[in-house]
Design an enzyme around this catalytic site. Structure first.
Site, PDB file in Angstrom:
ATOM      1  N   ASP A 198       0.847  -1.189   0.000  1.00  0.00           N
ATOM      2  CA  ASP A 198       0.000   0.000   0.000  1.00  0.00           C
ATOM      3  C   ASP A 198       0.886   1.244   0.000  1.00  0.00           C
ATOM      4  OD1 ASP A 198      -3.243   0.353   1.187  1.00  0.00           O
ATOM      5  OD2 ASP A 198      -1.982   2.107   0.904  1.00  0.00           O
ATOM      6  N   VAL A 248       1.170   1.062  -6.996  1.00  0.00           N
ATOM      7  CA  VAL A 248       0.806   0.136  -8.074  1.00  0.00           C
ATOM      8  C   VAL A 248       0.825   0.798  -9.442  1.00  0.00           C
ATOM      9  CG1 VAL A 248      -0.532  -1.354  -6.549  1.00  0.00           C
ATOM     10  CG2 VAL A 248      -1.692   0.491  -7.806  1.00  0.00           C
ATOM     11  N   TYR A 300     -15.602   4.617 -13.527  1.00  0.00           N
ATOM     12  CA  TYR A 300     -15.397   3.556 -12.542  1.00  0.00           C
ATOM     13  C   TYR A 300     -15.913   2.224 -13.079  1.00  0.00           C
ATOM     14  CZ  TYR A 300     -15.414   1.115  -8.058  1.00  0.00           C
ATOM     15  OH  TYR A 300     -15.192   0.211  -7.048  1.00  0.00           O
ATOM     16  N   LYS A 347     -13.815  -1.338 -13.751  1.00  0.00           N
ATOM     17  CA  LYS A 347     -14.138  -2.597 -13.087  1.00  0.00           C
ATOM     18  C   LYS A 347     -14.665  -3.638 -14.087  1.00  0.00           C
ATOM     19  CE  LYS A 347     -12.886  -1.585  -8.915  1.00  0.00           C
ATOM     20  NZ  LYS A 347     -11.782  -2.312  -8.232  1.00  0.00           N
TER      21      LYS A 347
END
Length: 249
Positions: free
Chosen positions: A37, A54, A145, A149
């Site tokens: 993280d 990431v 979003y 996804k």
């Protein structure tokens, strides 16, 4: 023996919300867990924190190498790191599209790519991606979003097909609207937070927000060494939002 005894897991975005619940659930079941993280969590019994971005391939590869060096290998990868976005297709500019896709989609690509050489050496290899109800149902004001996804759902199936014969299972969890810090921040910005929370609860057939612990339970099942015939699955944890059509009260 605990279900995950001897298993090493890495969880991206594991410092808060769903990720933190996943970390706790895996550790409680015997896994040694690395939290990848931006916010580096302090170490605890069986848990190590590794600062990771990431969106940066070098950071991801260094983090995975650190996991293997410190914990002796890697068996389970939980791709949970993600960010939200609001608006219709008109509302987000190219920079925002790039920012969200860099985290929500390419972040999973980078961590999976770095993890695969180590997962191939595991006898309990599994990748679990965290998707969303937005991948399977059309929600208002969630164009960007939802696109991110939806790509995660498709990527999960493709990865499952590519790596099943290598002994690596790949699955996805699709949470409904969960009681996470991101949702709480959205509620704080609403003109009427109480009414907005009631609306979010009401659109889920069981009448409440999904808890992070419920999502973590699903992740743990998909990651489990006992679930070796489960691959390429998108498991909904959404209170029935995707498939149920209840009559109004």
């Amino acid at each position: 023996m605990a279900e995950f005894d001897g298993v090493v897991a890495a969880v991206t975005g594991g410092a808060s919300g769903i990720g933190a619940a996943v970390v706790r659930a895996l550790a409680e079941r015997g896994a040694r867990v690395a939290v990848l993280d931006l916010t580096e969590v302090p170490g605890a019994d069986g848990i190590v924190g590794i600062g990771t971005d990431v969106t940066d391939d070098a950071s991801v590869r260094a983090a995975v190498a650190t996991v293997v060096d410190r914990l002796g290998g890697l068996d389970v990868l939980v791709n949970n790191a993600g960010i939200g976005a609001q608006g219709t297709v008109e509302d987000n500019d190219d920079a925002e599209w790039s920012r969200v896709l860099e985290v929500n989609l390419l972040g999973m690509v980078r961590t999976s790519r770095a993890a695969l050489p180590h997962l191939r050496r595991s006898r309990a290899a599994a990748i679990v991606n965290v998707g969303s109800i937005a991948a399977t149902a059309g929600l208002p004001q969630r164009a960007l979003y939802s696109a991110s996804k939806g790509a995660v759902a498709a990527l999960t199936r493709a990865m499952a097909a590519d790596h099943l014969r290598e002994g690596i299972r790949v699955n996805c969890v699709h949470p409904g609207t969960a009681d996470t810090p991101w949702i709480r921040r959205l509620l704080e910005k609403a003109d009427d937070p109480v009414a907005e929370r009631a609306a979010l609860q009401a659109r889920q057939p069981h009448g409440r927000l999904v808890s992070p612990e419920e999502v973590a339970h699903a992740v743990v099942y998909l990651a489990s060494p006992l679930a070796t015939s489960t691959s390429g699955v998108g498991l909904a944890v959404d209170g029935g939002m995707q498939d149920l059509r209840l009559r109004p009260r």
